[in-house]
Design a protein around this motif. Structure first.
Motif, mmCIF file in Angstrom:
data_model
loop_
_atom_site.group_PDB
_atom_site.id
_atom_site.type_symbol
_atom_site.label_atom_id
_atom_site.label_comp_id
_atom_site.label_asym_id
_atom_site.label_seq_id
_atom_site.Cartn_x
_atom_site.Cartn_y
_atom_site.Cartn_z
ATOM 1 N N ALA A 149 19.764 38.516 31.829
ATOM 2 C CA ALA A 149 19.744 39.895 31.326
ATOM 3 C C ALA A 149 20.723 40.067 30.163
ATOM 4 O O ALA A 149 20.393 40.683 29.147
ATOM 5 N N ASP A 154 19.325 38.156 27.152
ATOM 6 C CA ASP A 154 18.205 38.946 26.645
ATOM 7 C C ASP A 154 18.696 40.058 25.710
ATOM 8 O O ASP A 154 18.213 40.202 24.586
ATOM 9 N N LYS A 155 19.658 40.816 26.188
ATOM 10 C CA LYS A 155 20.217 41.927 25.415
ATOM 11 C C LYS A 155 20.871 41.429 24.128
ATOM 12 O O LYS A 155 20.658 41.988 23.053
ATOM 13 N N ARG A 156 21.665 40.367 24.240
ATOM 14 C CA ARG A 156 22.350 39.818 23.065
ATOM 15 C C ARG A 156 21.347 39.349 22.020
ATOM 16 O O ARG A 156 21.491 39.617 20.828
ATOM 17 N N ARG A 208 18.252 40.351 21.542
ATOM 18 C CA ARG A 208 17.603 41.515 20.902
ATOM 19 C C ARG A 208 18.523 42.099 19.832
ATOM 20 O O ARG A 208 18.079 42.438 18.738
ATOM 21 N N GLN A 209 19.822 42.192 20.141
ATOM 22 C CA GLN A 209 20.786 42.726 19.174
ATOM 23 C C GLN A 209 20.921 41.813 17.950
ATOM 24 O O GLN A 209 21.205 42.295 16.856
#
Length: 196
Positions: A70, A73-75, A77-78
């Motif tokens: 998770a 995933d977030k990193r 996308r950023q």
């Protein structure tokens, strides 16, 4: 008769110019993301064992048991994740992987390289203490090895982060070093998916 000869010469010249123009365009074609993967026998004793696979979202990329999926995933996308293409490599008693990840910018790639190194090589979550090594001629390359079992090299090219990694017995660094140099020699500074 002289007019027909001149017309024929002009038509021939136009055909030659068109052919050489398309040949020139072909020679400047851009490398696809797959061109940044290990090919043939560039990795000493290893070779690709199947077709390259593309993951077009961070969730696809982290779906295969990635620790802290998770957060990664977030990193990603950023960082402007665009795509990862990977291929498995192997030999009779060894396995490995080569992948190329395209992000939004070279600065995003530098941040992602640091995050990957912290998580998998040198940080508190790394499985055991790794030894670092460099790859002569590839300034961005960061190599790490777990003695007698595993070696990896992360390196950058424009807006791409690339990895070559192996699990072998014995001397684990030479194959990933050879593969890194081969990929670099084929792709560095050439127009393509990774060019900034």
């Amino acid at each position: 008769m002289g007019t027909r000869w001149v017309w024929g010469a002009l038509v021939s010249a136009a055909v030659v110019c068109a052919a050489s123009g398309s040949a020139a365009q072909g020679s400047t074609s851009k490398l696809s993301l797959g061109a940044y993967l290990v090919q043939g026998h560039e990795e000493t004793g290893m070779h690709p064992t199947g077709k390259a696979v593309a993951d077009r979202t961070p969730a696809q990329w982290t779906a295969n048991g990635t620790p802290n999926a998770a957060a990664e995933d977030k990193r990603l996308r950023q960082e402007g994740f665009r795509e990862v293409i990977s291929v498995q490599t192997g030999a009779s008693s060894a396995q490995g992987v080569s992948w190329a990840m395209e992000l939004a910018s070279a600065s995003a790639v530098a941040r992602e390289q640091a995050a990957e190194l912290k998580e998998f090589a040198y940080g508190p979550d790394a499985p055991t203490k790794a030894t670092r090594f460099s790859v002569l001629g590839v300034a961005s390359a960061e190599g790490w090895a777990f003695p007698g079992a595993d070696a990896n090299v992360l390196f950058t090219e424009g807006r791409c982060l690339l990895l070559v990694g192996d699990q072998l017995s014995g001397s684990v660094k030479p194959p990933v070093i050879a593969a890194t140099r081969a990929i670099w020699a084929r792709t560095h500074g050439k127009p393509g998916a990774c060019a900034s």
